[in-house]
Every structure is written in C-alpha cells, then in structure tokens.
Design a protein around this motif. Structure first.
Motif, PDB file in Angstrom:
ATOM      1  N   LEU A 280      -7.547   6.486   5.566  1.00 42.46           N
ATOM      2  CA  LEU A 280      -8.609   5.849   4.786  1.00 42.46           C
ATOM      3  C   LEU A 280      -9.935   5.861   5.540  1.00 42.46           C
ATOM      4  O   LEU A 280     -11.002   6.072   4.947  1.00 42.46           O
ATOM      5  CB  LEU A 280      -8.205   4.417   4.420  1.00 42.46           C
TER       6      LEU A 280
ATOM      7  N   MET B  58      -1.831  11.817   0.772  1.00 46.92           N
ATOM      8  CA  MET B  58      -1.685  10.444   0.283  1.00 46.92           C
ATOM      9  C   MET B  58      -1.001  10.386  -1.079  1.00 46.92           C
ATOM     10  O   MET B  58      -0.258   9.442  -1.345  1.00 46.92           O
ATOM     11  CB  MET B  58      -3.046   9.753   0.244  1.00 46.92           C
TER      12      MET B  58
ATOM     13  N   GLY C 107       2.264   7.712  -0.920  1.00 49.77           N
ATOM     14  CA  GLY C 107       2.151   6.375  -1.507  1.00 49.77           C
ATOM     15  C   GLY C 107       3.402   5.908  -2.217  1.00 49.77           C
ATOM     16  O   GLY C 107       3.927   4.826  -1.946  1.00 49.77           O
TER      17      GLY C 107
ATOM     18  N   TYR D 124       3.914   2.312  -2.636  1.00 49.85           N
ATOM     19  CA  TYR D 124       2.541   2.150  -3.114  1.00 49.85           C
ATOM     20  C   TYR D 124       2.194   3.268  -4.101  1.00 49.85           C
ATOM     21  O   TYR D 124       1.389   4.161  -3.805  1.00 49.85           O
ATOM     22  CB  TYR D 124       1.565   2.158  -1.936  1.00 49.85           C
TER      23      TYR D 124
ATOM     24  N   VAL E 132      -1.451   4.238  -4.743  1.00 45.59           N
ATOM     25  CA  VAL E 132      -2.086   5.148  -3.783  1.00 45.59           C
ATOM     26  C   VAL E 132      -1.812   6.587  -4.206  1.00 45.59           C
ATOM     27  O   VAL E 132      -2.705   7.446  -4.148  1.00 45.59           O
ATOM     28  CB  VAL E 132      -1.589   4.879  -2.340  1.00 45.59           C
TER      29      VAL E 132
ATOM     30  N   MET F 185      -8.181   3.096  -3.291  1.00 39.69           N
ATOM     31  CA  MET F 185      -7.053   3.214  -2.357  1.00 39.69           C
ATOM     32  C   MET F 185      -7.135   2.138  -1.279  1.00 39.69           C
ATOM     33  O   MET F 185      -6.125   1.542  -0.900  1.00 39.69           O
ATOM     34  CB  MET F 185      -7.003   4.615  -1.745  1.00 39.69           C
ATOM     35  N   LYS F 186      -8.345   1.880  -0.780  1.00 43.61           N
ATOM     36  CA  LYS F 186      -8.517   0.828   0.232  1.00 43.61           C
ATOM     37  C   LYS F 186      -8.107  -0.526  -0.333  1.00 43.61           C
ATOM     38  O   LYS F 186      -7.416  -1.302   0.337  1.00 43.61           O
ATOM     39  CB  LYS F 186      -9.980   0.755   0.680  1.00 43.61           C
TER      40      LYS F 186
ATOM     41  N   THR G 180      -6.042  -1.146  -2.683  1.00 46.32           N
ATOM     42  CA  THR G 180      -4.586  -1.164  -2.851  1.00 46.32           C
ATOM     43  C   THR G 180      -3.892  -1.460  -1.528  1.00 46.32           C
ATOM     44  O   THR G 180      -3.000  -2.317  -1.457  1.00 46.32           O
ATOM     45  CB  THR G 180      -4.092   0.187  -3.419  1.00 46.32           C
ATOM     46  N   ILE G 181      -4.314  -0.769  -0.484  1.00 46.69           N
ATOM     47  CA  ILE G 181      -3.665  -0.949   0.825  1.00 46.69           C
ATOM     48  C   ILE G 181      -4.034  -2.298   1.424  1.00 46.69           C
ATOM     49  O   ILE G 181      -3.167  -3.035   1.899  1.00 46.69           O
ATOM     50  CB  ILE G 181      -4.044   0.210   1.774  1.00 46.69           C
TER      51      ILE G 181
END
Length: 166
Positions: free
Chosen positions: A60, A91, A95, A100, A103, A135-136, A138-139
């Motif tokens: 990321l 990714m 994910g 995830y 992702v 994505m950020k 989500t993580i």
C-alpha cells in the motif's frame, strides 16, 4: 425428425494429489495423512491471515508513492502505471486468500484500470488514487469478508469516484 444419439462419456480422474500426500490408493476415507500436519498447516495459515494487514502495508505504501509520482510527474505516468499494475495484480490474488475479498475486488479493478490502454489524464490518476484509498480503508479498518455495510459503502465511494473522474 430423429435427433442423432449423443454419446456421453464419464471419466473418473484419479486424485493424484491425494496419492502423493497419502500414498498409492489413498482416498479421503483411508488416508493416513498425519492429522497433526494438517493442524499445524491450518495454524500457520491462520497466523498468515492475522499478519496480512501488516505485511500488505508495504504494498500500500508503494502504491501511494506511485500515485504521488503520477500526480507530480505527468511524463512518468506510463512507466509508473506498469508498477501499479503489477502490485494490483498481486493484491487481487492475495486479498481473498487472506480473508479480505474487498482488497481483491479493488485490486482487480485497479489492475484493469492501469492496463495497457489506461488513460493518462489527471482524472485517471484520481481514480487510481481512489482505488488505493479504498484498499487502505479496507486494510486499516480490518474489514474482512464482504465488509457488510462498510464494504458496500466503500464500493459505492469507488464507483462514485470513477463516475466523477471518467
């Protein structure tokens, strides 16, 4: 009118992976595959799942850096897109494996968006940034599975960004 007869063949394929793991003639029912190895493997996999948000931070960070390059140096976008595309490809595959799937969804979309025919305008860069931001979120929010309400909101936000900047 008579239709021609269709011949159907059924092929039963041997499970060679089971034989490699459990010996010749092994099946799921008679396999002597050591249970403790399965349990250890499952334990290691669960550790990897819990560590995924930490080790994906490097990817990321790289994506954020590449987005900054695209924002600040228009002439480097084509080259930078290739790097973004490679990370997005990784990714999208990871994910879902680690719990995830959002992702993977955003990575897949980013991968497609930065492909060979990608647009190079400022608007396209903003869409790429929206993918990375999704994505950020989500993580950092540890949003696993489909993410429920939050996951749906993130998907809507990304779709809105794509509509706004395309």
């Amino acid at each position: 009118m008579n239709k021609p007869k269709i011949e159907v063949r059924l092929y039963r394929m041997r499970n060679r992976l089971m034989e490699k793991a459990g010996g010749i003639g092994a099946t799921a029912e008679n396999s002597d595959f050591p249970v403790h190895i399965l349990e250890e493997t499952e334990h290691l996999f669960q550790e990897m799942i819990s560590d995924y948000p930490d080790w994906v931070q490097d990817s990321l960070s790289k994506l954020s850096g590449y987005v900054e390059v695209c924002i600040n140096f228009e002439n480097k976008r084509i080259v930078t897109y290739k790097s973004i595309n490679e990370i997005a490809h990784e990714m999208k595959g990871q994910g879902g494996t680690f719990g995830y799937p959002l992702v993977s969804t955003f990575g897949d979309s980013l991968y497609d968006f930065t492909g060979p025919n990608a647009g190079l305008s400022d608007n396209h860069v903003q869409i790429i940034k929206a993918h990375v931001d999704a994505m950020k979120a989500t993580i950092n929010g540890r949003i696993q599975g489909d993410g429920g309400q939050i996951g749906q909101e993130l998907k809507k936000m990304l779709s809105a960004a794509i509509r706004q900047y395309q």
